[in-house]
Design a protein around this motif. Sequence first.
Motif, PDB file in Angstrom:
ATOM      1  N   GLU A 198       0.750  -1.270  -0.039  1.00 45.17           N
ATOM      2  CA  GLU A 198       0.172   0.006   0.044  1.00 45.17           C
ATOM      3  C   GLU A 198       0.916   1.321   0.167  1.00 45.17           C
ATOM      4  O   GLU A 198       1.795   1.122   0.581  1.00 45.17           O
ATOM      5  CB  GLU A 198      -0.942   0.045   1.279  1.00 45.17           C
ATOM      6  N   ASN A 199       0.197   2.408  -0.814  1.00 46.69           N
ATOM      7  CA  ASN A 199       1.362   3.510  -0.695  1.00 46.69           C
ATOM      8  C   ASN A 199       0.162   4.699  -0.339  1.00 46.69           C
ATOM      9  O   ASN A 199      -0.525   4.937  -1.284  1.00 46.69           O
ATOM     10  CB  ASN A 199       1.905   3.812  -2.058  1.00 46.69           C
ATOM     11  N   GLY A 201       2.066   3.456   3.181  1.00 46.97           N
ATOM     12  CA  GLY A 201       1.827   2.010   3.956  1.00 46.97           C
ATOM     13  C   GLY A 201       2.707   1.923   5.242  1.00 46.97           C
ATOM     14  O   GLY A 201       3.325   2.988   5.493  1.00 46.97           O
ATOM     15  N   VAL A 219      -3.933   3.986  -2.583  1.00 42.12           N
ATOM     16  CA  VAL A 219      -5.064   3.987  -1.624  1.00 42.12           C
ATOM     17  C   VAL A 219      -5.905   4.942  -1.436  1.00 42.12           C
ATOM     18  O   VAL A 219      -5.485   6.112  -1.827  1.00 42.12           O
ATOM     19  CB  VAL A 219      -4.500   3.780  -0.170  1.00 42.12           C
ATOM     20  N   LEU A 224      -7.270  -0.012  -0.315  1.00 45.47           N
ATOM     21  CA  LEU A 224      -6.217  -0.467  -1.561  1.00 45.47           C
ATOM     22  C   LEU A 224      -7.007  -0.479  -2.834  1.00 45.47           C
ATOM     23  O   LEU A 224      -8.304  -1.027  -2.960  1.00 45.47           O
ATOM     24  CB  LEU A 224      -5.534  -1.664  -1.143  1.00 45.47           C
ATOM     25  N   ILE A 239      -1.133  -5.891   2.914  1.00 44.62           N
ATOM     26  CA  ILE A 239      -2.197  -5.081   3.003  1.00 44.62           C
ATOM     27  C   ILE A 239      -2.726  -4.982   4.552  1.00 44.62           C
ATOM     28  O   ILE A 239      -2.806  -5.766   5.394  1.00 44.62           O
ATOM     29  CB  ILE A 239      -3.448  -5.599   2.213  1.00 44.62           C
ATOM     30  N   GLN A 244      -6.590   0.899   7.437  1.00 43.30           N
ATOM     31  CA  GLN A 244      -5.470   0.941   6.608  1.00 43.30           C
ATOM     32  C   GLN A 244      -4.367   1.634   7.227  1.00 43.30           C
ATOM     33  O   GLN A 244      -4.576   3.098   7.780  1.00 43.30           O
ATOM     34  CB  GLN A 244      -5.769   1.474   5.207  1.00 43.30           C
TER      35      GLN A 244
END
Length: 468
Positions: A198-199, A201, A219, A224, A239, A244
């Motif tokens: 994830e970015n 993350g 995201v 995501l 993830i 998140q």
Amino acid sequence: MDMLMFELNKNITKPLYEQLYTGIKTAIMCKQLEVGTKLPSKKKLADFLNISQTTIEVAYAQLIAEGFIVSKPRIGFFVEDINELPYIETEQAELPVEEAEEKSFRFDFHPGKIDTDSFPFSQWRRYAKDLYDLPSKNLLQVGEPQGEYTLRTEIAKYLYQSRGIVCKPKQIVIGSGTEQLLPMILRLLKSDSKFALENPGYSAIPRTQLQNKAIPIPVDEDGLIVDELEKTNANVVYITPSHQFPTGAVLTATRRTQLLHWAVKAENRYIIEDDYDSEFRYTGKPIPALQGMDQNNKVIYLSTFTKSLMPSLRVAYFVLPSTLLKKYKETFSYYSATVPRFDQHIVARFMRDGYFSKHLNRMRKIYRKKLDKLTHTFKTYYPEVIITGDQAGMHVLISLPLAISEEKLKKIAEENSIAIYPVTDYLLKPIEYKYPTFLLGFGGIPLEKMEEGIHQLMQCWGIAKNKL
């Protein structure tokens, strides 16, 4: 030899034998006493210095043990040939000890801080006291490589009751933190695996062997973006679906299904689900774990007691799909558990007797009060600040309507003894944010200090306090 060089001071606390030992050793090392020089007999030196022969004997014995002099029976004591000395043990040669410099802040908004005042020390102390005794002597031996069976059993029960995960203790592996367990998981997957993250993350991921190899996946407010994952050649995705990190987004049911379908499309595809702070949700029902929906052994579940108990405990665990158990046994049969057995049994008893559930329920109420105080303070005094990610966890994101860099804002806060953490610290690939955005952890800030901390932060940034 000139015995006058060994004058002793009887008015200081340093023992006489040690003064004599140091004086002779220094003379040998400085070549004041040449190799082969005969030292005075114990009786002669004792008479000269007006001290007991026992004192001389102890000093000579230490010099013999360290190889500075040698005793020749019925002849005497002689200076040895010292070519190279591994160290010099004199007062002048002592190295200064540098103490670790630890920054201290009036307010630290780190997202990993917990409320230490509310920890149930009395119950924890009782279990520790009971365990550290002779009946538990078997715990001094090396335990099971996967972790203590009793703790794995309690974790399996907890996961079923709270996260909808059906697993057996044999699927659970306990280790000292996510950073220690993640490399083990990676070794179980194919060496040519392509990893997606994830970015923004989890910040510990780039420091592992994934560094410079990970594929960043954007995201949004629904978590995501699986459509973007499907465009890549990644076969493993890491993830945080239930909350998140750091945005606080929750992966929607539609995307959860889409992600599981993605994993099924190829044999070597896996999802690593990090459920790091799923215990703390403040709106709606708890979000079930992705692993609980998995019918095809594609999800590797990962969690920790960092937020639910304490960061210093260093107890984390993962749940393997049954299809990876055989490879785990083959790959890590020689491993030893990295968490002390006593600590594992304390946690197991704490869970078994219901104290863990009671502690979580209490902490949810405490953190909910802190979150309410935080959001109320911003809405009342600083409505221009945008707050997101406040559905769960122990931090929120705040976006500031300021034309100034995050780095400069962070520096200004530090100069005012406040620690604040930019969202850009958690990026794998640059993202252009409309406003400077920060993580604001509230777990470690006392409730009665929350409003003051926010006011101090906003004022040092020059954001005017609205009048009621």
